[in-house]
Design a protein around this motif. Structure first.
Motif, mmCIF file in Angstrom:
data_model
loop_
_atom_site.group_PDB
_atom_site.id
_atom_site.type_symbol
_atom_site.label_atom_id
_atom_site.label_comp_id
_atom_site.label_asym_id
_atom_site.label_seq_id
_atom_site.Cartn_x
_atom_site.Cartn_y
_atom_site.Cartn_z
ATOM 1 N N CYS A 48 0.838 -1.207 0.000
ATOM 2 C CA CYS A 48 0.000 0.000 0.000
ATOM 3 C C CYS A 48 0.870 1.254 0.000
ATOM 4 O O CYS A 48 0.607 2.212 -0.738
ATOM 5 C CB CYS A 48 -0.932 -0.007 1.212
ATOM 6 N N PHE A 91 -4.583 4.359 2.697
ATOM 7 C CA PHE A 91 -4.747 2.969 3.111
ATOM 8 C C PHE A 91 -6.224 2.575 3.100
ATOM 9 O O PHE A 91 -6.582 1.458 2.715
ATOM 10 C CB PHE A 91 -4.153 2.768 4.505
ATOM 11 N N SER A 111 -9.013 -3.237 -2.702
ATOM 12 C CA SER A 111 -8.503 -4.604 -2.560
ATOM 13 C C SER A 111 -9.582 -5.606 -2.189
ATOM 14 O O SER A 111 -9.280 -6.750 -1.866
ATOM 15 C CB SER A 111 -7.379 -4.633 -1.516
ATOM 16 N N PHE A 127 -7.140 2.081 -0.445
ATOM 17 C CA PHE A 127 -6.449 0.884 -0.939
ATOM 18 C C PHE A 127 -7.174 -0.373 -0.474
ATOM 19 O O PHE A 127 -7.313 -1.340 -1.233
ATOM 20 C CB PHE A 127 -5.003 0.890 -0.430
#
Length: 670
Positions: A7, A71, A78, A74
């Motif tokens: 990340c 994050f 994901s 991300f």
């Protein structure tokens, strides 16, 4: 885990470019890529953050907050988007259930680590949130990793804006270190204040009418049809009279049956409780085989049958719970006050090995996971739990069976589903490793390809080499005007006769290395070397109007370079002869084995004659070469008419110097 470092790499590459990441990782001394389920040292992440601060020139708290925001995005990209969205209906519930999410993820991550025989654990931070009367919150953050607390405002702020459409501000109001079960833990208390994010229209409406909500309530109340309102009131009264006899105000009744500003009828709900519990003790303990009830002194009052089977000591009522169990999560002392402090967290208990029967001490200890419920009327705590098992293998290790878990307990399904998921994760991890191996191989292959191409381009012109690689036929090309140079070593035959072969090789190599460098400096093409003969051309294979000047400057550089090469016989600098001629040529590739790019035509012959009829340490020019250089800032002198073998009489010249270029410029020295 590699997921964190991946990340961080993605953030740097996306916002600052590949070059910044490459610089960052080289300074930090870390690899270029990370495997998702691979465990990496915390020092790697801290090194990356530290170097990022220095390279980008920003404070650590700014970098960490930006990382926190990224994050969150991300994680959504994901595949964790739906999982995060369903944690809670508001920010308080979202934060309250973060520990439960970490607990769930630890099942997969720890199981995959066990699969690869890794001893590490997913040591996630812990969160506890408290509501204040003014609507703000105190967020307690506990972590083994110091210095990363500034990530929290980034993550929580991004989640609040994305999921709940509110902006928040977070400031640290207290920072301490607390002694926990595993040692010192960083404890940060954030003050979280939140404000709604309104649209442009809503913001104008609120700013122009401070009492907007109150006015809206009055408008809705006036607009409601009195007859419908009375019916609704009677309905609510009839439904709730036996359950909740508390008298409601007129407006509270309205608020209970409509949604503010929409006027939609809602169903009121009040739970119904029986006067007495219609379940006997035996059925309760069998139906909930994994539960315990204990008082303020941690004395066990009641336990489910399966826990009694696994921990026989619990059959003696009144024993102290902390004698048989330790708290794994949250990492707090085993006291009723500590448990009440983290009442909204999931609790993980682990059996104590020393209290188990002797024959069971070699088994892995059983872990229980569940929630705590404080029963104020009894002044006791109810622990509703299930065995914390990730795989069938863990079930077998503890000599347990699916039948030991209640049919209504989803732990049965989770064990079976997780078994299948682990197989998929193992395959995914293997694919990720193979992908990384292929990436490294591809990188090495690309490096070798560049070396091969560099070697090929040194033997053939680039466009010709590319055509040959593609399997195409290279057609011969005619060049109407180019300048060809030949050179050789004076008395080379005598030198060869008096020296060892290795001395000749070393002498020529020393000289040709300098000549080769000069071809790059003056952008001329080296055609070939035969013995002591060196041949270059300007204007081929890429036509250039300055071909004669390039070759002339190259020739002047050759004369200077030759002075630095020692004659192995006399020890003096060697002498060379140089001949130059300008004219048309035909160029093409000859042969299939060791193909060469060759020049054909009378221009080649005349250039060779200029060299063979030349004078040591002089540059011999034909009249056509002289005409090309006549007005180009070169100093030249007449040699006069000479007899040239195979050509008869020719008028030739000597090139003396370049009037505007220094020796350093001719030699390409900086």
């Amino acid at each position: 885990y590699g997921f964190i470092n991946t990340c961080l790499k993605s953030l740097v590459v996306e916002k600052y470019g590949e070059e910044t990441w490459e610089k960052l990782r080289l300074q930090a001394g870390v690899q270029d890529s990370f495997l998702t389920f691979e465990v990496y040292k915390d020092e790697i992440t801290m090194q990356l953050v530290d170097k990022a601060c220095k390279i980008l020139g920003v404070p650590a708290d700014v970098v960490l907050r930006e990382f926190g925001e990224y994050f969150f995005e991300f994680c959504k990209r994901s595949g964790y988007d739906h999982m995060l969205r369903t944690l809670g209906g508001n920010l308080y519930e979202f934060i309250e259930n973060l520990d439960a999410l970490h607990s769930y993820l630890s099942l997969s991550y720890q199981a995959i680590l066990v699969l690869f025989v890794c001893p590490q654990e997913m040591n996630a931070p812990s969160f506890r949130v408290e509501k204040k009367e003014d609507g703000s919150m105190h967020l307690h953050y506990y972590s083994d990793r110091r210095g990363l607390c500034h990530i929290v405002p980034g993550i929580i702020g991004a989640a609040a804006l994305d999921f709940f459409n509110i902006e928040i501000s977070m400031e640290i109001v207290n920072q301490t270190e607390e002694e926990e079960r595993t040692g010192k833990k960083e404890h940060i208390v954030f003050l979280v204040t939140q404000n709604p994010v309104f649209s442009y229209t809503e913001r104008n409406k609120f700013s122009s009418s401070p009492h907007y909500l109150a006015d809206t309530e009055k408008q809705i109340e006036n607009q409601l049809n009195k007859e419908d309102l009375e019916k609704a009131k009677y309905t609510i009264r009839d439904r709730g009279s036996s359950v909740c006899p508390v008298k409601k105000s007129h407006w509270k009744t309205i608020r209970g049956i409509i949604t503010l500003g929409k006027g939609k009828l809602l169903r009121g709900f009040d739970p119904v409780y029986p006067k007495s519990l219609w379940i006997d003790t035996k059925t309760f303990c069998n139906g909930l085989p994994f539960h315990m009830v204990f008082d303020k002194e941690l004395r066990v009052k009641q336990a489910g049958v399966s826990i009694q089977k696994i921990v026989p000591g619990l059959q003696t009522m009144g024993i102290c719970l902390d004698h048989y169990f330790s708290i794994v999560h949250p990492e707090v002392p085993f006291t009723i006050s500590s448990i009440q402090k983290f009442i909204n967290s999931q609790f993980v208990f682990q059996t104590r090995r020393e209290m188990m029967p002797e024959s069971w001490k070699q088994r892995p200890m059983l872990e229980l996971r569940g929630q705590m419920i404080w029963m104020d009327s009894l002044q006791c705590m109810l622990y509703l739990c299930s065995p914390l098992l990730r795989t069938l293998h863990e079930l077998e290790e503890r000599q347990m069976h699916i039948a030991d878990i209640a049919p209504h307990d989803v732990t049965r399904d989770l064990i079976l589903l997780n078994q299948q998921r682990l197989a998929e994760m193992e395959l995914s991890n293997q694919l990720e490793r193979k992908k990384e191996e292929l990436r490294i191989l591809s990188k090495h292959l690309e490096e070798e390809k560049k070396k091969t191409e560099a070697l090929l381009y040194a033997m053939l012109p680039q466009h010709v080499a590319n055509q040959l690689k593609e399997g195409k036929r290279v057609e011969a090309g005619e060049f109407k005007e180019c300048t060809i140079l030949f050179s050789d070593v004076v008395t080379f035959t005598n030198i060869c006769a008096q020296c060892e072969p290795i001395q000749i090789v070393l002498m020529l190599n020393s000289m040709y290395l300098q000549f080769d460098r000069l071809t790059t400096v003056h952008d001329v093409y080296k055609v070939e070397t035969i013995g002591d003969a060196y041949m270059v051309v300007g204007g081929v294979p890429v036509p250039a109007p300055t071909h004669a000047e390039r070759v002339a400057n190259f020739a002047l550089g050759m004369i200077i370079a030759a002075k630095g090469v020692q004659n192995p016989v006399s020890g003096n600098p060697i002498q060379i002869r140089v001949g130059i001629h300008t004219g048309p040529v035909l160029a093409g590739v000859v042969g299939e084995k060791m193909p060469r790019y060759c020049l054909f035509g009378d221009t080649v012959n005349i250039a060779s004659r200029m060299e063979s009829h030349g004078v040591p340490s002089k540059i011999h020019l034909s009249s056509s070469a002289y005409q090309c250089l006549k007005y180009k800032n070169f100093e030249m002198t007449e040699r006069g008419e000479i007899e040239v073998k195979g050509k008869g009489k020719m008028y030739t010249y000597f090139l003396i110097r370049n009037k505007t270029a220094t020796e350093n410029e001719l030699m390409g020295r900086l």
